[in-house]
Design a protein around this motif. Structure first.
Motif, PDB file in Angstrom:
ATOM      1  N   PHE A   4       0.830  -1.199   0.000  1.00 36.06           N
ATOM      2  CA  PHE A   4       0.000   0.000   0.000  1.00 36.06           C
ATOM      3  C   PHE A   4       0.869   1.255   0.000  1.00 36.06           C
ATOM      4  O   PHE A   4       0.620   2.194  -0.750  1.00 36.06           O
ATOM      5  N   ARG A   7       2.707   1.885  -3.393  1.00 34.59           N
ATOM      6  CA  ARG A   7       1.832   2.501  -4.420  1.00 34.59           C
ATOM      7  C   ARG A   7       1.796   4.018  -4.257  1.00 34.59           C
ATOM      8  O   ARG A   7       1.892   4.758  -5.224  1.00 34.59           O
ATOM      9  N   TYR A   8       1.599   4.483  -3.026  1.00 36.32           N
ATOM     10  CA  TYR A   8       1.548   5.926  -2.790  1.00 36.32           C
ATOM     11  C   TYR A   8       2.876   6.594  -3.112  1.00 36.32           C
ATOM     12  O   TYR A   8       2.905   7.705  -3.647  1.00 36.32           O
TER      13      TYR A   8
END
Length: 104
Positions: A4, A7-8
């Motif tokens: 997660f 991705r950012y």
């Protein structure tokens, strides 16, 4: 959780590259310039249509010529009486000047 965050981070890096890249800034600037020019073209086409219509009436309608002369050059025919109506602002201003003169 780690996937997660990655991705950012990738999205953030892509945004920063696009934001600080000279090519993307130029592309954005040209996009807005193109929109402005398209608007200018539409306005010019509208003005052109109005002028074509005016030329048509000037060539084919004698009463239109008379109306244009009267409105643009403030010409009146012999024997006519011209009436001018004052606006509310002009009346208020005139009353104010009149009151100032009376007070002196």
């Amino acid at each position: 959780m780690k996937k997660f965050k990655i991705r950012y981070i990738i999205i953030l890096i892509a945004v920063l590259i696009l934001a600080f890249n000279q090519g993307s800034r130029t592309l954005t600037r040209r996009f807005f310039e193109q929109r402005k020019l398209a608007s200018d073209v539409r306005n010019a086409q509208y003005q052109n249509a109005l002028l074509k219509k005016r030329i048509y009436y000037l060539e084919n309608e004698p009463s239109y010529i008379e109306r244009m002369v009267r409105s643009e050059l403030n010409v009146i025919a012999p024997g006519e009486v011209e009436y001018k109506f004052a606006s509310k602002e002009a009346e208020t201003k005139a009353k104010g000047e009149k009151n100032e003169k009376v007070g002196k």
